[in-house]
Design a protein around this motif. Sequence first.
Motif, PDB file in Angstrom:
ATOM      1  N   LYS A  91       0.837  -1.205   0.000  1.00 36.21           N
ATOM      2  CA  LYS A  91       0.000   0.000   0.000  1.00 36.21           C
ATOM      3  C   LYS A  91       0.868   1.249   0.000  1.00 36.21           C
ATOM      4  N   ASN A  92       1.941   1.203   0.789  1.00 34.17           N
ATOM      5  CA  ASN A  92       2.854   2.336   0.872  1.00 34.17           C
ATOM      6  C   ASN A  92       3.623   2.510  -0.437  1.00 34.17           C
ATOM      7  N   ALA A  93       3.907   1.386  -1.109  1.00 35.51           N
ATOM      8  CA  ALA A  93       4.738   1.426  -2.311  1.00 35.51           C
ATOM      9  C   ALA A  93       3.996   1.905  -3.560  1.00 35.51           C
ATOM     10  N   ILE A  94       2.704   1.670  -3.621  1.00 38.26           N
ATOM     11  CA  ILE A  94       1.944   1.921  -4.852  1.00 38.26           C
ATOM     12  C   ILE A  94       2.135   3.329  -5.427  1.00 38.26           C
ATOM     13  N   PRO A  95       1.939   4.404  -4.655  1.00 40.21           N
ATOM     14  CA  PRO A  95       2.104   5.736  -5.268  1.00 40.21           C
ATOM     15  C   PRO A  95       3.524   5.999  -5.765  1.00 40.21           C
ATOM     16  N   TYR A  96       4.518   5.501  -5.046  1.00 46.28           N
ATOM     17  CA  TYR A  96       5.907   5.673  -5.473  1.00 46.28           C
ATOM     18  C   TYR A  96       6.170   4.907  -6.769  1.00 46.28           C
ATOM     19  N   MET A  97       5.650   3.680  -6.831  1.00 48.10           N
ATOM     20  CA  MET A  97       5.856   2.861  -8.016  1.00 48.10           C
ATOM     21  C   MET A  97       5.151   3.452  -9.232  1.00 48.10           C
ATOM     22  N   LYS A  98       3.965   3.988  -9.021  1.00 49.67           N
ATOM     23  CA  LYS A  98       3.227   4.610 -10.126  1.00 49.67           C
ATOM     24  C   LYS A  98       3.973   5.824 -10.674  1.00 49.67           C
ATOM     25  N   THR A  99       4.540   6.611  -9.773  1.00 47.39           N
ATOM     26  CA  THR A  99       5.276   7.802 -10.193  1.00 47.39           C
ATOM     27  C   THR A  99       6.498   7.425 -11.022  1.00 47.39           C
ATOM     28  N   LEU A 100       7.231   6.415 -10.556  1.00 47.27           N
ATOM     29  CA  LEU A 100       8.423   5.972 -11.282  1.00 47.27           C
ATOM     30  C   LEU A 100       8.054   5.390 -12.640  1.00 47.27           C
ATOM     31  N   SER A 101       7.008   4.572 -12.666  1.00 49.69           N
ATOM     32  CA  SER A 101       6.570   3.956 -13.916  1.00 49.69           C
ATOM     33  C   SER A 101       6.097   4.999 -14.914  1.00 49.69           C
ATOM     34  N   LYS A 102       5.372   5.979 -14.427  1.00 48.88           N
ATOM     35  CA  LYS A 102       4.844   7.025 -15.304  1.00 48.88           C
ATOM     36  C   LYS A 102       5.981   7.864 -15.889  1.00 48.88           C
ATOM     37  N   LYS A 103       7.006   8.132 -15.083  1.00 50.71           N
ATOM     38  CA  LYS A 103       8.116   8.976 -15.547  1.00 50.71           C
ATOM     39  C   LYS A 103       8.850   8.348 -16.727  1.00 50.71           C
ATOM     40  N   TYR A 104       9.055   7.022 -16.645  1.00 47.40           N
ATOM     41  CA  TYR A 104       9.820   6.357 -17.703  1.00 47.40           C
ATOM     42  C   TYR A 104       8.953   5.509 -18.623  1.00 47.40           C
ATOM     43  N   ASN A 105       7.673   5.380 -18.265  1.00 47.75           N
ATOM     44  CA  ASN A 105       6.742   4.562 -19.037  1.00 47.75           C
ATOM     45  C   ASN A 105       7.248   3.121 -19.161  1.00 47.75           C
ATOM     46  N   GLU A 106       7.758   2.607 -18.023  1.00 52.98           N
ATOM     47  CA  GLU A 106       8.299   1.251 -17.982  1.00 52.98           C
ATOM     48  C   GLU A 106       7.705   0.487 -16.800  1.00 52.98           C
ATOM     49  N   ALA A 107       7.882  -0.840 -16.808  1.00 51.93           N
ATOM     50  CA  ALA A 107       7.358  -1.692 -15.745  1.00 51.93           C
ATOM     51  C   ALA A 107       8.185  -1.533 -14.472  1.00 51.93           C
ATOM     52  N   VAL A 108       7.510  -1.478 -13.344  1.00 53.96           N
ATOM     53  CA  VAL A 108       8.161  -1.358 -12.039  1.00 53.96           C
ATOM     54  C   VAL A 108       7.680  -2.510 -11.160  1.00 53.96           C
ATOM     55  N   ASN A 109       8.617  -3.173 -10.471  1.00 52.03           N
ATOM     56  CA  ASN A 109       8.290  -4.374  -9.702  1.00 52.03           C
ATOM     57  C   ASN A 109       8.789  -4.289  -8.273  1.00 52.03           C
ATOM     58  N   LEU A 110       8.074  -4.957  -7.385  1.00 51.22           N
ATOM     59  CA  LEU A 110       8.443  -5.045  -5.974  1.00 51.22           C
ATOM     60  C   LEU A 110       8.445  -6.520  -5.590  1.00 51.22           C
ATOM     61  N   ALA A 111       9.520  -6.970  -4.945  1.00 53.19           N
ATOM     62  CA  ALA A 111       9.630  -8.396  -4.633  1.00 53.19           C
ATOM     63  C   ALA A 111      10.288  -8.624  -3.282  1.00 53.19           C
ATOM     64  N   LYS A 112      10.040  -9.810  -2.728  1.00 48.71           N
ATOM     65  CA  LYS A 112      10.669 -10.238  -1.482  1.00 48.71           C
ATOM     66  C   LYS A 112      11.371 -11.578  -1.732  1.00 48.71           C
ATOM     67  N   LEU A 113      12.285 -11.910  -0.839  1.00 46.85           N
ATOM     68  CA  LEU A 113      13.008 -13.178  -0.928  1.00 46.85           C
ATOM     69  C   LEU A 113      12.272 -14.241  -0.124  1.00 46.85           C
ATOM     70  N   ASP A 114      12.092 -15.416  -0.738  1.00 49.06           N
ATOM     71  CA  ASP A 114      11.424 -16.508  -0.034  1.00 49.06           C
ATOM     72  C   ASP A 114      11.928 -17.842  -0.570  1.00 49.06           C
ATOM     73  N   LYS A 115      12.575 -18.609   0.293  1.00 46.18           N
ATOM     74  CA  LYS A 115      13.040 -19.959  -0.056  1.00 46.18           C
ATOM     75  C   LYS A 115      13.851 -19.964  -1.353  1.00 46.18           C
ATOM     76  N   ASP A 116      14.881 -19.162  -1.394  1.00 40.60           N
ATOM     77  CA  ASP A 116      15.847 -19.117  -2.496  1.00 40.60           C
ATOM     78  C   ASP A 116      15.302 -18.483  -3.762  1.00 40.60           C
ATOM     79  N   LYS A 117      14.084 -17.995  -3.752  1.00 46.95           N
ATOM     80  CA  LYS A 117      13.489 -17.368  -4.932  1.00 46.95           C
ATOM     81  C   LYS A 117      13.004 -15.963  -4.573  1.00 46.95           C
TER      82      LYS A 117
END
Length: 254
Positions: A91-117
């Motif tokens: 929820k906290n990340a969404i506005p930041y990610m949208k701003t970054l994506s809009k600036k460059y018109n590229e895909a933005v991703n958020l991920a966590k580490l879980d069991k080696d993946k």
Amino acid sequence: MNKKNNKSIQIVQSIQRAVMLLEVLADKEAELGIVELSRKTGLNQSTVHRLLRTLFNLNFIDQNPNTHKYRLGLKLFELGSSIINNIDIVKNAIPYMKTLSKKYNEAVNLAKLDKDKIVYIHKIESSTTLKLDLKLGSRHPTYCTGLGKVLLAYLEEDELNFYLERVKLKKFTSNTITHQEKLKEELILIRQQGYAFDNEEYIQGVCCLAAPVRDYANKVCAALSIAIPSARLKDNEISFVIRDVINTANGISY
């Protein structure tokens, strides 16, 4: 007493014994081996070994790959501090990610580490023709992705070595790093510079720039990346993209 009741009692007893092991591990900072745990709990060594393997598979404890002794795992910390640790990072990340994506018109991703993946917990799709098959909740390699390399870079040394013992570095593209020493060198550099660069190492024709997201204790808990087709990534723009990715990740950090 029938067999069903006996089985119920055995299950409860196993839980009690597992909790006993966790309490002993929590009462001492040093790591403990099977013999020591057996002596402290009064359980025979075969029972201790069986319970430890179960707790290990559930991520409640970790094993030092060098000494083979056990210690409490981060899973317990995650459970105990789940309210704080999950202050709606997405929820906290969404506005930041949208701003970054809009600036460059590229895909933005958020991920966590879980069991080696790495596990994708949120993403903003690009409105361009670049559509990657990276669904929410999907799991992908760590060593050849920008997100994953960031998360590996901030592991403790023994955790990283244990990871490298378990995971085979498979080649996905001609740029995939498959030599452990070379990967370690890059992870050191990532930690020094504060960002990772995936130079078409996982998906041919796609580059990713990623940076760490930190929790309230300043521990890296996730990673943020922007995915850009290599044909659209200009050398004279890379420094600006890196700056924006790092600033966005810092903004998401809580």
